[in-house]
Design a protein around this motif. Structure first.
Motif, PDB file in Angstrom:
ATOM      1  N   ALA A  85       0.787  -1.403  -0.087  1.00  0.00           N
ATOM      2  CA  ALA A  85      -0.319  -0.249   0.079  1.00  0.00           C
ATOM      3  C   ALA A  85       0.846   1.313  -0.232  1.00  0.00           C
ATOM      4  CB  ALA A  85      -1.091   0.297   1.100  1.00  0.00           C
ATOM      5  N   ASP A 122     -12.808   2.281   8.296  1.00  0.00           N
ATOM      6  CA  ASP A 122     -11.264   2.064   9.508  1.00  0.00           C
ATOM      7  C   ASP A 122     -11.925   0.878  10.309  1.00  0.00           C
ATOM      8  OD1 ASP A 122     -14.303   3.134  10.196  1.00  0.00           O
ATOM      9  OD2 ASP A 122     -13.424   4.077  11.516  1.00  0.00           O
ATOM     10  N   THR A 144      -7.572   6.542   3.049  1.00  0.00           N
ATOM     11  CA  THR A 144      -6.657   7.951   3.688  1.00  0.00           C
ATOM     12  C   THR A 144      -5.873   8.492   2.289  1.00  0.00           C
ATOM     13  OG1 THR A 144      -4.834   5.573   2.996  1.00  0.00           O
ATOM     14  CG2 THR A 144      -5.300   5.821   5.164  1.00  0.00           C
ATOM     15  N   GLU A 155      -6.599  -6.200  -0.379  1.00  0.00           N
ATOM     16  CA  GLU A 155      -6.236  -5.266   1.120  1.00  0.00           C
ATOM     17  C   GLU A 155      -5.276  -3.959   0.923  1.00  0.00           C
ATOM     18  OE1 GLU A 155      -4.093  -9.560   3.780  1.00  0.00           O
ATOM     19  OE2 GLU A 155      -2.754  -7.362   3.544  1.00  0.00           O
ATOM     20  N   ASP A 205      -7.808  -1.239   0.171  1.00  0.00           N
ATOM     21  CA  ASP A 205      -8.541  -1.511   0.985  1.00  0.00           C
ATOM     22  C   ASP A 205      -7.717  -0.743   2.137  1.00  0.00           C
ATOM     23  OD1 ASP A 205     -10.983  -1.530   3.213  1.00  0.00           O
ATOM     24  OD2 ASP A 205     -10.258  -3.510   4.358  1.00  0.00           O
ATOM     25  N   ARG A 206      -6.898  -0.170   2.204  1.00  0.00           N
ATOM     26  CA  ARG A 206      -6.072   0.299   3.037  1.00  0.00           C
ATOM     27  C   ARG A 206      -6.127   1.578   2.619  1.00  0.00           C
ATOM     28  NH1 ARG A 206      -0.890  -1.681   5.293  1.00  0.00           N
ATOM     29  NH2 ARG A 206      -2.129  -3.633   6.646  1.00  0.00           N
ATOM     30  N   ASP A 236       0.599   4.237  -2.621  1.00  0.00           N
ATOM     31  CA  ASP A 236      -0.125   5.211  -2.238  1.00  0.00           C
ATOM     32  C   ASP A 236       1.379   6.513  -2.576  1.00  0.00           C
ATOM     33  OD1 ASP A 236       0.114   7.239  -0.257  1.00  0.00           O
ATOM     34  OD2 ASP A 236      -1.372   6.588   0.227  1.00  0.00           O
TER      35      ASP A 236
END
Ligand SMILES: *Cc1c(COP(=O)(O)O)cnc(C)c1O
Length: 350
Positions: free
Chosen positions: A247, A336, A296, A288, A291-292, A251
């Motif tokens: 991630a 979250d 954010t 995953e 989802d992260r 990101d």
């Protein structure tokens, strides 16, 4: 000869040449490049910091490529689905037009590694023109994705010819170009290319950045130049084990792309292509990561995570589960992880 063509000629195309820059087992890797060719343009080569780094893995042949797993040479059945020379037509309204059989850089994880860069993949102008004629007599095709190989290896003159012919087809509403040139050969994105492209709006470009280290000043210039020509630039990333399968890396890639006015479009799960097992991640990893990122990262920076289904059935999005229960009292999950009950109007009044 244009400057970009001169730079392209300076590419590394043999293991022996590469061994002048790095210590390599030339004989072993020659066996790989004999089957799956090698090309690394000077700009991309300069991004390698050390053997095995994320840039290296994407472009340097690896013995794992000769290991065949459960995979297929053509998992998307592109060859069986070829509607006409150089046309892959599997959605009602969209078709791929493959205008080139070679690339500036050969990605080791390529979906078309069975043929791209090989002699039998050479595309003739006649075949492209046949493909365009097929599109012209197929009114359902509204969206043409110009792909390859690397379409921007065509000279401006040839590209103009292809774009003009497509542009004259009344039912073709939009054109797209899929290109990795901004990443591996940013010199290609010249002012004259951009003034040519801007005559063919609505024209969209999807490029292919996979790692934040590819976001160089040169690539940034290239993307800004395209954006300044009014071209919406998107990005298709492939989720690659050992390159970008976490991630934090994605990101930073996706945020960096937005700053270059490039909108993340797809995060592709690896296709089941022969010779690419070592890049494959489980679907769980992609889910995953998505989802992260949600919660954010700016929604603008979040692509769709897609799987191209084997057999040419098409792409589908894979998303983390945010719906736990539907019905009058739905239960949803927040970014979250918190479960939230959500009054759901299922009996519409009136
Ligand atoms: C990916 C793809 C397209 C374009 O799909 P979008 O989801 O609209 O970007 C079109 N044709 C083929 C064969 C494809 O693989």
């Amino acid at each position: 000869m244009e400057f970009w063509q001169k730079r392209l000629r300076e590419s590394v195309t043999t293991v022996a040449q590469l061994s002048r820059h790095f210590a390599l087992d030339v004989d072993a890797l020659d066996r790989v490049s004999a089957r799956y060719p090698l090309a690394i343009p000077p700009h991309y080569l300069s991004l390698i910091e050390h053997p095995g780094d994320p840039i290296w893995r994407q472009c340097v042949p690896d013995l794992h490529e000769l290991e065949d797993g459960v995979t297929d040479a053509d998992p998307l059945h592109e060859e069986r689905l070829a509607a006409a020379p150089q046309v892959v037509y599997r959605y009602p309204d969209r078709a791929l037009l493959l205008v080139a059989g070679s690339c500036a850089a050969y990605c080791r994880f390529c979906t078309r590694k069975r043929r791209v860069g090989c002699a039998e993949a050479r595309v003739t102008l006649g075949e492209v023109m046949e493909g365009i004629k097929y599109i012209a007599r197929t009114p359902a095709i509204r969206d043409v994705v110009i792909s390859g190989g690397e379409p921007l290896l065509m000279s401006d003159l040839l590209l103009k010819e292809v774009l003009e012919r497509l542009g004259r087809i009344p039912h073709v509403e939009i054109l797209r170009i899929g290109t990795r040139a901004p990443v591996v050969l940013p010199e290609r994105i010249t002012e004259s290319l951009c003034s040519l492209l801007r005559r063919f709006h609505p024209l969209f470009i999807n490029t292919h950045f996979n790692h934040p280290r590819e976001l160089t000043p040169e690539s940034r210039e290239a993307c800004l130049r395209l954006a300044d020509a009014g071209i919406p630039v998107g990005n298709q990333t492939v989720l690659l084990r050992g390159v970008n399968d976490d991630a934090k890396t994605l990101d930073s890639l996706f945020r960096g792309l937005l700053q270059m006015r490039v909108r993340p479009y797809y995060l592709h799960h690896m296709d089941l292509v022969r010779g690419t097992d070592h890049f494959r991640t489980p679907l769980e990893t992609g889910i995953e990561i998505m989802d992260r990122l949600r919660g954010t990262l700016s929604g603008l920076a979040i692509p769709q995570y897609v799987v191209d289904l084997p057999g040419g059935r098409g792409k589908i999005p894979i998303t983390p589960q945010y719906v736990e229960k539907l019905g009058a009292q739905a239960v949803l999950r927040g970014p979250d992880g918190e479960r939230i009950s959500f009054p759901n109007l299922i009996d519409l009044p009136g």
